[in-house]
Design an enzyme around this catalytic site. Structure first.
Site, mmCIF file in Angstrom:
data_model
loop_
_atom_site.group_PDB
_atom_site.id
_atom_site.type_symbol
_atom_site.label_atom_id
_atom_site.label_comp_id
_atom_site.label_asym_id
_atom_site.label_seq_id
_atom_site.Cartn_x
_atom_site.Cartn_y
_atom_site.Cartn_z
ATOM 1 N N GLU A 56 0.837 -1.201 0.000
ATOM 2 C CA GLU A 56 0.000 0.000 0.000
ATOM 3 C C GLU A 56 0.873 1.251 0.000
ATOM 4 O OE1 GLU A 56 -2.799 0.077 3.246
ATOM 5 O OE2 GLU A 56 -3.781 1.891 2.506
ATOM 6 N N ASN A 203 -12.202 -1.320 -0.900
ATOM 7 C CA ASN A 203 -11.489 -1.920 0.230
ATOM 8 C C ASN A 203 -12.161 -1.510 1.538
ATOM 9 O OD1 ASN A 203 -8.893 -2.914 1.741
ATOM 10 N ND2 ASN A 203 -9.176 -0.805 2.446
ATOM 11 N N GLU A 204 -12.402 -2.452 2.394
ATOM 12 C CA GLU A 204 -12.975 -2.160 3.713
ATOM 13 C C GLU A 204 -14.090 -1.109 3.599
ATOM 14 O OE1 GLU A 204 -9.967 -1.574 6.773
ATOM 15 O OE2 GLU A 204 -9.283 -3.631 6.522
ATOM 16 N N TYR A 271 -6.807 -9.125 11.227
ATOM 17 C CA TYR A 271 -5.494 -8.809 11.803
ATOM 18 C C TYR A 271 -5.370 -9.425 13.191
ATOM 19 C CZ TYR A 271 -4.243 -5.534 8.118
ATOM 20 O OH TYR A 271 -3.899 -4.973 6.912
ATOM 21 N N GLU A 322 -6.037 -9.329 3.691
ATOM 22 C CA GLU A 322 -5.173 -8.633 4.654
ATOM 23 C C GLU A 322 -5.141 -9.475 5.918
ATOM 24 O OE1 GLU A 322 -5.749 -4.412 5.315
ATOM 25 O OE2 GLU A 322 -6.300 -4.095 3.204
ATOM 26 N N GLN A 373 2.134 -6.136 5.452
ATOM 27 C CA GLN A 373 2.271 -5.825 4.055
ATOM 28 C C GLN A 373 3.644 -6.283 3.591
ATOM 29 O OE1 GLN A 373 1.122 -1.808 3.024
ATOM 30 N NE2 GLN A 373 -0.801 -1.910 4.175
HETATM 31 O O1 AHR Z 1 -2.871 -2.534 6.231
HETATM 32 C C1 AHR Z 1 -3.160 -1.328 6.859
HETATM 33 C C2 AHR Z 1 -4.627 -0.967 6.770
HETATM 34 O O2 AHR Z 1 -5.380 -1.909 7.449
HETATM 35 C C3 AHR Z 1 -5.227 -0.974 5.393
HETATM 36 O O3 AHR Z 1 -5.033 0.227 4.733
HETATM 37 C C4 AHR Z 1 -6.679 -1.199 5.646
HETATM 38 O O4 AHR Z 1 -7.310 -1.894 4.599
HETATM 39 C C5 AHR Z 1 -6.683 -1.979 6.948
HETATM 40 O O5 AHR Z 1 -7.552 -1.445 7.870
#
Ligand code: AHR
Length: 522
Positions: A56, A203-204, A271, A322, A373
């Protein structure tokens, strides 16, 4: 079959293994674990795409990480960091997702084409308000993908974009010739189409992408997808925006509204958040973070199950585009190296091993997974240092991914262990395992996430006979051990002894380790 937990009696076979192994491994009161691999019970093919990445425009992932610029003193290929290309080529990156993340829904692709000096400058409001000069755009990204052998995956702008902008980006990339957009691409130096197949539709969208409801997201998806047509005979593979974690209501709301409209992929994000700065973990904080992995596995099973209700033939692929550890950031690191700069430690490598084992075990349910990432940001496989960033170090996570490379395109097979929980309150097993087979090769990966318990693993192979094998290990007893700019090879893959006899393998798995055993079987 469920194995009963019991201490393994020291047999002549394990004694002979012990003589092969470093003394220290056995001197700390090792635990014993039993396991079985059912080499003839297939789960599904482990798509190489489960080992994909995400880059990103955030912190120093792109600028100062991948991209150093054509006039940089850092060795580069047309502005792309040469060391990163070399390391990533060796690792093999099946697919690379770009340009975000949150950045994607604020990105206007036309800003990133044409002569670099004439590209507009914009402000990256998501990630610290720095001025984005757009010097890394579509052509540069495609060149990077080609250099490392990755297939591109674009995240299109839904939140502040339009169906027309997405459709034009597709035409610009994929129409071979004849149209104005194809000619513009050729004039910008790329007569050959880019052949971009994967397209994320936002995205999101439940958060930074627009704060939409699930229903509205599905409506946006239907609208954007209507205009996402084939160019150059390439039908775009469209990925809809799925939930944050295992949000069941989101998926129901989205899929009900989608009402069978064509969609190729559905993306969830998960995450593993942590409470301490990367190199200051205590065992308690580490377990609190690693305990998220059983929930990741549960989410994959449950989300796939929900999708199956709408899509019984599994035409829609489940993406986890992600994932990874997200520690508490160190203000000093972020100041020096940009937002979300995160060093990786032995703990991160164990986390990578836990995740990749899950993907193997759930290979039938997953289409693609992208670690967040690629460089410098979150669970990166490479880090660079400081504004000039001359160093480029392979992190512990890089080596964990390396240990899983032999699984790619093999068929995942069932395995089980008598692992116990790391603590009474935890669901995290103290031994994580997965296995895959192709022809005469069987690959097994084992992870010991305990900081305080070495173990010996005695694993029976059923459905095939192991003849010989070799093992490699990534291990450091210190949960905070890492590859620094001064000591880049502290935590690297090393050969490891394994005994193969009587249809079993036996090996020591020290505290905080990830090991891969490659067996020849008949
Ligand atoms: O990876 C960092 C951020 O985490 C990304 O921009 C977003 O998609 C997620 O919340």
């Amino acid at each position: 079959m469920t194995l009963t937990r019991r201490r393994v009696i020291q047999t002549a076979a394990t004694a002979s293994l012990a003589s092969l192994l470093p003394r220290a491994v056995f001197s700390q009161g090792a635990g014993n674990r039993k396991a079985v691999i059912h080499a003839d019970q297939e789960i599904g093919v482990i798509r190489p795409e489960l080992h994909s990445h995400f880059a990103e425009h955030l912190g120093s992932c792109v600028y100062g990480g991948i991209w150093v610029g054509k006039n940089s003193p850092v060795p580069n290929i047309n502005g792309i960091r040469r060391a990163a290309v070399d390391h990533l080529k060796e690792l093999g990156v099946p697919v690379l997702r770009w340009p975000g993340g949150c950045f994607a829904d604020d990105y206007h692709w036309r800003d990133g084409i044409g002569p670099a000096a004439k590209r507009p400058k914009s402000v990256n409001t998501n990630w610290g308000g720095y001025v984005e000069d757009n010097s890394f755009g579509t052509h540069e990204f495609i060149e990077f993908c080609r250099l490392i052998g990755a297939e591109p995956y674009f995240a299109a702008n839904v939140g502040s974009g339009s169906p027309q902008a997405m459709r034009d980006w597709m035409e610009y990339c994929n129409q071979p010739s004849g149209s104005s957009l194809a000619e513009e691409r050729a004039a910008n130096g790329s007569p050959e189409p880019f052949k971009v197949r994967y397209w994320g539709v936002g995205n999101e969208l439940w958060g930074c992408g627009g704060n939409f409801t699930a229903q509205r997201t599905a409506e946006e998806y239907r609208h954007f997808a209507t205009f996402a047509r084939a160019f150059g005979g390439l039908r775009p593979f469209l990925v809809g925006c799925g939930p944050n974690g295992n949000n069941v209501q989101w998926t129901r709301g989205f899929m009900d509204t989608l009402a069978g409209y064509r969609m190729d992929g559905y993306s969830m994000h998960f995450y593993s958040n942590g409470t301490l700065p990367p190199l200051e973990y205590t065992p308690e904080a580490m377990y609190a973070q690693l305990n998220s992995f059983p929930r990741v596995e549960q989410a994959i099973i449950q989300q796939r199950n929900l999708l199956d209700g709408y899509d019984p033939n599994r035409r829609i692929g489940l993406f986890l585009d992600e994932w990874g550890v997200w520690d508490r950031m160190s203000a000093e690191d972020e100041k020096r190296n940009g937002r979300l700069w995160q060093q990786e430690s032995m703990r991160s490598a164990v986390a990578a091993g836990l995740g990749l084992n899950i993907f193997n075990r759930q290979a039938d349910k997953l289409y693609m997974c992208n670690i967040a990432q690629m460089v410098n940001v979150l669970q990166a496989v490479l880090i660079t240092d400081g504004p000039e960033g001359r160093n480029c170090v392979r992190t512990t996570s890089y080596y964990a991914f390396m240990l899983f490379k032999p699984h790619r395109a093999k068929t995942s097979v069932r395995s089980e262990t008598d692992a116990a929980s790391t603590s009474p309150a935890d669901k995290l097993p103290d031994l994580s395992m997965s296995a895959s087979r192709q022809g005469g090769e069987l690959v097994v990966t084992l992870v010991n996430p305990r900081h305080d318990a070495d173990m010996q693993v005695d694993c029976e192979i059923r459905g095939a006979t192991p003849r010989q094998g070799r093992a490699e290990i990534l291990h450091d007893p210190d949960i905070n051990a890492y590859n620094s700019f001064d000591n880049p090879n502290r935590v690297v893959i090393r050969p490891h002894p394994v005994a193969v006899e009587n249809g079993r393998i036996r090996l020591a798995l020290p505290a905080m380790s990830v090991a891969t055993v490659t067996l020849q079987v008949t």
